[in-house]
Design an enzyme around this catalytic site. Structure first.
Site: not given
Length: 274
Positions: A102, A223, A253
């Site tokens: 991320s 996602d 995610h």
């Protein structure tokens, strides 16, 4: 944190752990709302082949909240990259493979621009240089959607955690949802708002061509946080040798929690583990 880095206390402050004693270092860096425990399914296998370094980012609920300086961390990801480089220096790491999830995917990109010889390979898991839609770019969110997101986070943090965690996990995995709810819900609300704004309003597209370290991108097929198209956008613009993209046949995610055997299969190939 700059003073802390100079004082040498960053290793302890960020709860750094090293597993395995391989000759090659592999750094695992988590994203917003989680902490180093997000890697717990992967570490036992990876530690058989690498010296695996995990740590908590400064906003983590496991880190002293006094160390989070909004003036330093609000503006961009540069301060996080400085923390990463400082940590690696304190650990005497002079060459590493880096897996960033991320927001930490972009943290790794920034750090690699500053110290390209420190990084052998960047593995970018669910990363994005920009989350906001703009002309000819689909980041995943409109400004109105993000404003509503920030407002809910600011007004009722506990309810926001309960609504956001299942959406981010993306599949009906009660254990994974509970893990993310736990780490996200333990964040100090003011810190969570600050970090969320920094992440979701960031625009780091301009730095991608400056990344010369070999990179690989791993992205879920669907996602909520990062559209699949972002992976291919990054592939085209990263400045290093031919970037590989692997789309995982899953949703959500957090593949390191929900489909870790599938993720490990891909990592084995990217890391040349037989």
């Amino acid at each position: 944190m700059e003073a802390l880095c100079h004082g040498g206390g960053i290793v302890q402050a960020l709860n750094t752990h090293v597993y395995g004693n391989g000759s090659q270092t592999l750094v695992l860096a988590h994203g917003f709302g989680s902490d180093q425990t997000v890697w717990h399914f992967l570490i036992p296998f990876l530690a058989c082949y690498f010296k695996v370094v995990v740590f908590d980012l400064v906003f983590s609920p496991n880190v002293d909240p006094k160390l989070y300086d909004p003036e330093r961390y609000d503006s961009n990801f540069g301060a996080y990259a400085e923390d990463l480089l400082c940590l690696l220096d304190r650990l005497n790491v002079n060459k590493t493979v880096y897996l960033g999830h991320s927001m930490s995917a972009m943290v790794g990109c920034i750090a690699s621009i500053q110290r390209p010889h420190l990084f052998q390979h960047l593995i970018l898991l669910g990363g994005s240089p920009r989350y906001l839609n703009t002309t000819r770019y689909n980041g995943g969110f409109t400004r109105a959607e993000l404003d509503a997101f920030f407002n809910q986070l600011d007004q009722n943090f506990s309810n926001w955690v309960l609504s956001f965690a299942p959406i981010a996990i993306g599949v009906k995995d009660t254990s994974a949802i509970a893990e993310f709810e736990n780490s996200l819900g333990r964040m100090a609300p003011k810190i969570a708002v600050s970090v969320a704004r920094t992440v979701f309003l960031s625009d780091l597209r301009r730095i991608l061509p400056q990344v010369v370290v070999p990179s690989s991108i791993i992205q879920s097929r669907k996602d909520f946080v990062v559209p699949k198209t972002v992976a291919f956008y990054m592939k085209k613009r990263l400045g290093g040798p031919a970037t590989r993209v692997k789309i995982l046949n899953t949703e959500g995610h957090f593949p390191q929690l929900t489909v870790y055997p599938l993720l490990l299969k891909v990592l084995k190939r990217f890391l040349h583990i037989k």
